[in-house]
Design a protein around this motif. Structure first.
Motif, PDB file in Angstrom:
ATOM      1  N   VAL A 101      -5.911   1.244  -3.247  1.00  0.00           N
ATOM      2  CA  VAL A 101      -5.191   1.690  -2.338  1.00  0.00           C
ATOM      3  C   VAL A 101      -4.098   2.310  -2.017  1.00  0.00           C
ATOM      4  O   VAL A 101      -3.331   1.544  -2.776  1.00  0.00           O
ATOM      5  CB  VAL A 101      -5.097   1.493  -1.173  1.00  0.00           C
ATOM      6  N   ILE A 121      -7.458   3.067   6.832  1.00  0.00           N
ATOM      7  CA  ILE A 121      -8.152   2.438   5.132  1.00  0.00           C
ATOM      8  C   ILE A 121      -8.728   1.796   5.135  1.00  0.00           C
ATOM      9  O   ILE A 121      -9.714   2.196   4.601  1.00  0.00           O
ATOM     10  CB  ILE A 121      -6.250   2.013   4.887  1.00  0.00           C
ATOM     11  N   ASN A 171      -3.489   2.277   8.679  1.00  0.00           N
ATOM     12  CA  ASN A 171      -4.204   0.947   7.864  1.00  0.00           C
ATOM     13  C   ASN A 171      -5.186   0.706   8.806  1.00  0.00           C
ATOM     14  O   ASN A 171      -6.135   0.185   8.057  1.00  0.00           O
ATOM     15  CB  ASN A 171      -3.408  -0.234   8.230  1.00  0.00           C
ATOM     16  N   ALA A 179      -3.737   9.200   1.323  1.00  0.00           N
ATOM     17  CA  ALA A 179      -4.140   7.626   1.193  1.00  0.00           C
ATOM     18  C   ALA A 179      -5.507   8.382   0.166  1.00  0.00           C
ATOM     19  O   ALA A 179      -6.496   9.265   1.154  1.00  0.00           O
ATOM     20  CB  ALA A 179      -4.136   7.553   2.282  1.00  0.00           C
ATOM     21  N   VAL A 209      -8.593   6.003  -1.073  1.00  0.00           N
ATOM     22  CA  VAL A 209      -9.272   4.588  -0.935  1.00  0.00           C
ATOM     23  C   VAL A 209     -10.285   4.289  -1.689  1.00  0.00           C
ATOM     24  O   VAL A 209     -11.022   5.053  -1.591  1.00  0.00           O
ATOM     25  CB  VAL A 209     -10.023   4.071   0.057  1.00  0.00           C
ATOM     26  N   GLN A 231     -10.866  -4.023  -0.250  1.00  0.00           N
ATOM     27  CA  GLN A 231      -9.367  -2.655  -0.774  1.00  0.00           C
ATOM     28  C   GLN A 231      -8.960  -2.938  -1.742  1.00  0.00           C
ATOM     29  O   GLN A 231      -8.086  -2.103  -2.430  1.00  0.00           O
ATOM     30  CB  GLN A 231      -8.759  -3.136   1.269  1.00  0.00           C
ATOM     31  N   ALA A 234     -12.599   1.902   3.083  1.00  0.00           N
ATOM     32  CA  ALA A 234     -13.286   0.932   2.385  1.00  0.00           C
ATOM     33  C   ALA A 234     -13.993   0.259   3.487  1.00  0.00           C
ATOM     34  O   ALA A 234     -14.952  -0.320   2.219  1.00  0.00           O
ATOM     35  CB  ALA A 234     -11.701  -0.385   2.713  1.00  0.00           C
ATOM     36  N   VAL A 273       0.947  -1.007   0.184  1.00  0.00           N
ATOM     37  CA  VAL A 273       0.388  -0.223   0.017  1.00  0.00           C
ATOM     38  C   VAL A 273       1.184   1.392  -0.294  1.00  0.00           C
ATOM     39  O   VAL A 273       0.033   2.334  -1.100  1.00  0.00           O
ATOM     40  CB  VAL A 273      -1.022   0.498   1.094  1.00  0.00           C
TER      41      VAL A 273
END
Length: 629
Positions: free
Chosen positions: A613, A93, A90, A43, A45, A608, A97, A33
């Motif tokens: 991502v 993320i 994470n 980031a 997603v 994900q 998701a 990622v």
């Protein structure tokens, strides 16, 4: 759901799952990622973005809460070395998701359902166990949350759970797996055994060179730890509170303000017997009126004492308001007429009444005084913190600062990382665990950030002297080296002789003959289980016994290292699997929770992967101060 997770985290299965979860981070993209992608977001997603500011604010709040929970200070650098920042990202993320998947599936929850969820949260209940809107707003304020923001967060949490939990709950372990685990846990073995104990004369005397070689190879065993002299200043509400004077006027005002906190509602011990209809309940009431005992009737209907009891409860704790009204309208030991509740018809009996009580000011004076002292102390600690930091900015010494702010300055004698002095005794170090951990990662001449205590206090420290660790000279530890050398050789001799005896037993030599040669008594043990130990059979002996088939031979070292146990496995009992037993149900639940959680993790990983991502690695380094990988 959070309560469920906390409870589950205490089990042995959860500990295994935490390992699986950590491994699943690789699947989720800890390595893959974190790739470079130009853009303004930290980031992305799918079509959702996680901004650098959102990550920074959320991560800071989480790290502060985590420190309070574990009662230990963790600096940003330590958190980065542990990978907590990446793990937290994470998690963000993962949530993004699930949010995207929920939107795609058009999942929703009504405002009324959200309101009901919030009202059942005990964090927002007053001392009477009721939802308190004022307390709700105050808790949000203390945590820097708006009502709208909190509601939106709860909505997202519920929808994420609706996805992940559904995957987890749908898993059912096969009977073959349940039976295998059941048999593995419950297999029992009997054994014959004797203990071989070589004499010390079986071990040759070591030469000077033997000892020096052993000392060199095991230098860590003979190394004195590093010692440090640490100066510490501590300002903590718990220390300051007892010194604060509280006036009678303040007590009276506080009592008026917190009066409801010292109110106990009426509680009653209530028994109930449910019936399928009113007619049966009436017949039972007639029998009770004729002399039949209430609990005897309950047992006739298959109820245990626990089944028939609601416990000692206040009225608001009874879910069915119809039953609550009826129960709290009875006199003690009175049996009610049939009550048609929301779910069933019941007969009720009140066996004990505890009247409501409003504690007086005199009754709660000490408790209230401590409460006010602690509140005022927190304010004083903050003032002290500001004064100390101002003085440090002016480059004043710890000694001068301590005098100015009237704090005790503690300068420790040389202390090792475990808090022991050179004499091996405990050293008094304020906020010991936090200070020692940080002080041994700092150095002399370094100005360190203040540490925070679990009670919202502050601790300042500086390293004044460092004595490096060093191997103790051979001559000073020679006696200990010789003792350790002999112990190791004795263990080696015992295991070698035990191995030879087992080989002879496998070649047909009678067990009694071998025991006679070792001048040892043959003993028996029965009903050993794979995961249980006894005083005679430690973990190594049990593992060795279960590594051979019935009538097989094995050996294992004794716990004291001075001998070895030679064993012959005898009867092996493999229990019949009963799928209806309580243990079988426990195993089923453990397997369901464990495998279900792993399925949920795999499902999230797949979601994900479908959404694409990306993490901007350059921005990540700017946000966290991390070095490039």
């Amino acid at each position: 759901m959070l309560d469920k997770l906390r409870d589950s985290a205490k089990s042995w299965v959860a500990k295994v799952l935490l390992g699986l979860l950590a491994a699943s981070f690789v699947v989720w993209g800890v390595a893959d990622v974190f790739t470079f992608r130009p853009g303004s977001a930290l980031a992305t997603v799918g079509d959702q973005e996680i901004s650098a500011q959102n990550f920074t604010d959320s991560y800071r709040n989480w790290l502060q809460n985590y420190q309070r929970q574990v009662g230990q200070t963790i600096t940003p650098e330590q958190a980065r070395l542990l990978g907590l920042d990446r793990i937290f990202l994470n998690g963000m993320i993962r949530d993004a998701a699930l949010d995207g998947e929920a939107d795609k599936m058009k999942l929703a929850i009504s405002d009324q359902q959200i309101a009901d969820i919030i009202q059942t949260n005990r964090a927002f209940h007053n001392s009477q166990g009721q939802f308190d809107p004022t307390l709700f707003r105050e808790v949000l304020r203390q945590n820097g949350l708006s009502e709208a923001g909190y509601v939106a967060g709860e909505r997202q949490r519920f929808l994420r759970g609706a996805l992940a939990d559904t995957v987890e709950w749908n898993f059912t372990p096969p009977n073959t797996l349940k039976e295998a685990v059941y048999r593995h846990r419950n297999e029992e073995r009997d054994a014959r055994y004797f203990v071989l104990r070589p004499a010390e004369q079986d071990v040759p005397s070591p030469s000077e060179q033997d000892l020096k070689t052993y000392w060199e190879k095991n230098s860590a065993r003979y190394t004195a730890p590093e010692y440090r002299v640490i100066a510490v200043l501590k300002a903590d509400p718990q220390d300051i509170a007892p010194k604060i004077q509280i006036s009678d006027a303040d007590l009276a005002a506080a009592y008026d303000k917190f009066k409801r906190d010292y109110f106990k509602p009426e509680t009653r011990a209530i028994l109930q017997i449910p019936f399928p209809n009113v007619d049966e309940a009436k017949k039972a009431k007639e029998r009770i009126a004729a002399g039949t005992d209430f609990m005897a009737l309950a047992k006739e209907r298959g109820l245990t004492d626990a089944d028939a009891s609601l416990g000692e409860v206040s009225k608001d704790k009874i879910f069915d308001t119809i039953i609550a009204d009826a129960a709290f309208g009875l006199a003690q030991d009175q049996v009610s007429d049939p009550v048609q509740g929301k779910l069933s018809v019941v007969l009720l009996k009140v066996t004990k009444i505890n009247p409501e009580k409003q504690s007086t000011l005199d009754e709660v004076k000490n408790e209230l005084t401590s409460r006010l002292q602690l509140e005022k102390a927190k304010g004083e600690v903050q003032n002290t913190y500001d004064a100390v930091e101002d003085a440090r900015a002016q480059q004043k010494s710890f000694d001068d600062i301590a005098k100015e702010v009237k704090l005790d300055l503690v300068v420790t004698p040389p202390v090792d990382p475990q808090g022991l002095g050179k004499d091996g005794k405990e050293v008094n170090v304020p906020f010991k665990e936090g200070v020692l951990k940080q002080a041994f990662e700092s150095d002399t001449g370094v100005e360190n950030d203040a540490l925070t205590t679990p009670s919202s206090g502050y601790v300042w420290y500086e390293v004044r002297e460092v004595t490096p660790s060093a191997v103790k000279p051979f001559d000073t530890v020679k006696a200990q080296v010789e003792s350790d050398w002999k112990a190791q050789k004795l263990r080696e001799v015992a295991l070698e002789k035990a191995k030879q005896l087992v080989e002879r037993a496998q070649n047909g030599i009678a067990f009694e003959t071998l025991a006679g040669e070792a001048k040892a008594e043959i003993k028996k043990v029965e009903g050993l289980k794979r995961n249980e130990t006894t005083n005679e059979f430690g973990p190594e002996a049990v593992a060795a016994l279960f590594s051979v088939p019935e009538n097989g031979f094995a050996f294992a070292p004794e716990g004291d290292g001075k001998g070895a146990k030679i064993m012959q496995s005898q009867a092996v009992l493999i229990p019949t699997f009963d799928p209806n037993s309580e243990e079988a149900k426990t195993i089923t639940k453990a397997l369901t929770d464990g495998a279900g959680s792993n399925l949920a993790a795999s499902y999230v990983a797949d979601v994900q992967n479908e959404l694409d991502v990306y993490v901007d690695e350059n921005m990540w380094r700017q946000v966290t101060g991390a070095n490039a990988n």
